[in-house]
Design an enzyme around this catalytic site. Structure first.
Site, PDB file in Angstrom:
ATOM      1  N   CYS A 186       0.845  -1.193   0.000  1.00  0.00           N
ATOM      2  CA  CYS A 186       0.000   0.000   0.000  1.00  0.00           C
ATOM      3  C   CYS A 186       0.872   1.232   0.000  1.00  0.00           C
ATOM      4  O   CYS A 186       1.897   1.268   0.689  1.00  0.00           O
ATOM      5  CB  CYS A 186      -0.819  -0.054   1.280  1.00  0.00           C
ATOM      6  SG  CYS A 186      -1.601   1.486   1.665  1.00  0.00           S
ATOM      7  N   THR A 188      -0.711   4.411   0.203  1.00  0.00           N
ATOM      8  CA  THR A 188      -1.627   5.498   0.573  1.00  0.00           C
ATOM      9  C   THR A 188      -0.949   6.554   1.460  1.00  0.00           C
ATOM     10  O   THR A 188      -1.116   7.756   1.252  1.00  0.00           O
ATOM     11  CB  THR A 188      -2.859   4.920   1.301  1.00  0.00           C
ATOM     12  OG1 THR A 188      -3.554   4.098   0.371  1.00  0.00           O
ATOM     13  CG2 THR A 188      -3.796   5.998   1.802  1.00  0.00           C
TER      14      THR A 188
END
Ligand code: 5GP
Length: 350
Positions: A186, A188
């Site tokens: 990830c 993010t």
């Protein structure tokens, strides 16, 4: 004016479980099965609450066959066709109690979900997964799915704060997926600066959910069996794994032999450029890719990895004096630490 929350939030790497006096004689005495009754669906569940993530390399039918043998669970990824689902269900009815069908929140996703469940009434779990569980549109979607499937157990997320856990439970979800940004593939936090340390997210969200008779999944950020133990200790009802299950035979993708003879498999985030090109024909201009693509060592069948996780969990229960996984959070005291392991021979491992 922007605010700062001062209380420190913690990750798995910031704590260890404190050992406690125990009357348990052996790890084999520890019962890892949990029994839950879900707040909205009213359905009952019994099993070892470890879930393979609904990522298209991990949440596969092959993974479901192996994990079912160990009474673990798989959130099947949403990219199988209706025909593939029907064929699998026909040949492996016994596995269906330990899988969820996944869906995004688009109209097309909803139509496909209705068709799959229409064909396979044995499916009891639905996993509604969006990157940002805070959106009003998602809340409306949870209500719509609850109205359409009153007896199915709904997993919904992802969120990281108590008030949103409560909101989704009150809209009809049964189990809330907790985790924004901790995942192994990830990006993010790098792309957006948004996130929440996973251990604190689990502690706070479990408290909120349990107050309403709901359940939570700690989703993402486990890098070793010890992290899985900490997630359960913090109050997670289920723990979802992506990266820890990557690189196995049950994962989608070919084994690639590198020039130095090393065998690897590709693993990627569901919003990585790799996934977006594969499933949507490219990265949409208005959104940044929030996942990455990596090559992980090829690790053979997933069975050994699962046994390693279950062994760690049994041992953590023994060290803390928990005869059952259910007792682990009651027996848990976390101590804050500045170092997890002794790394002196890190470069010499064989
Ligand atoms: P892991 O166990 O690998 O640390 O985390 C798995 C979780 O990462 C998944 O269940 C999902 O919630 C999250 N995830 C998977 N792909 C992506 C992605 O491309 N971007 C983000 N932000 N999260 C992802």
């Amino acid at each position: 004016m922007p605010k700062i929350e001062e209380g420190i939030k913690l990750d798995f790497k910031d704590v260890l479980l404190r050992p406690k006096r125990s009357t348990l004689k052996s790890r084999s005495e520890v019962d890892l099965k949990r029994e839950y009754t879900f707040r909205s669906s009213g359905q009952r569940y019994t099993g070892i609450p470890i879930i393979a993530a609904n990522m298209d390399t991990i949440g596969t039918f092959e993974m479901a066959l192996t994990l079912h043998k160990h009474v673990c669970f798989v959130a099947i990824h949403k990219h199988y066709s209706i025909e593939e689902w029907v064929t699998f269900a026909r040949e492996h009815k016994e596995v269906l109690e330990n899988v969820a069908v996944s869906s995004g929140s688009s109209e097309a996703d909803f139509e496909k979900l209705k068709e799959i469940i229409g064909h396979i009434p044995e499916l009891k779990f639905i996993c509604l997964d969006v990157a940002n569980g805070y959106s009003e549109l998602f809340v409306e979607f949870v209500k719509k799915v609850r109205a359409q499937f009153p007896q199915h157990t709904l997993m919904a997320g992802n969120v990281v704060t108590g008030e949103m856990v409560e909101e989704l439970l009150l809209c009809g979800a049964d189990i809330i997926k907790v985790g924004i940004g901790p995942g192994s593939v990830c990006t993010t936090r790098k792309k957006t600066g948004v996130g929440y340390p996973q251990l604190s997210a689990v502690l706070e969200c479990a408290d909120a959910a349990h107050g309403l008779g709901g359940h939570i999944i700690s989703d993402g950020g486990c890098t070793c069996p010890g992290d899985v133990c900490k997630a359960f200790g913090a109050g997670a009802d289920f723990v979802m794994l992506g990266g820890m299950l990557a690189g196995h035979d049950e994962c989608t993708g070919e084994v690639v032999v590198k020039p130095n003879g090393r065998k690897v498999k590709q693993f990627y985030g569901m919003s990585s450029a790799t996934a977006m090109v594969k499933h949507h024909g490219g990265v949409a201009e208005y959104r940044a890719s929030e996942g990455k693509t990596v090559e992980v060592p090829y690790r053979g069948p997933v069975e050994a990895t699962i046994l390693d996780v279950l062994g760690g969990l049994r041992s953590a229960c023994t060290y803390t004096g928990a005869g059952k996984l259910k007792e682990l959070p009651i027996r848990t005291t976390f101590i804050r630490v500045t170092q997890q392991t002794n790394e002196i021979f890190q470069m010499h491992e064989v």
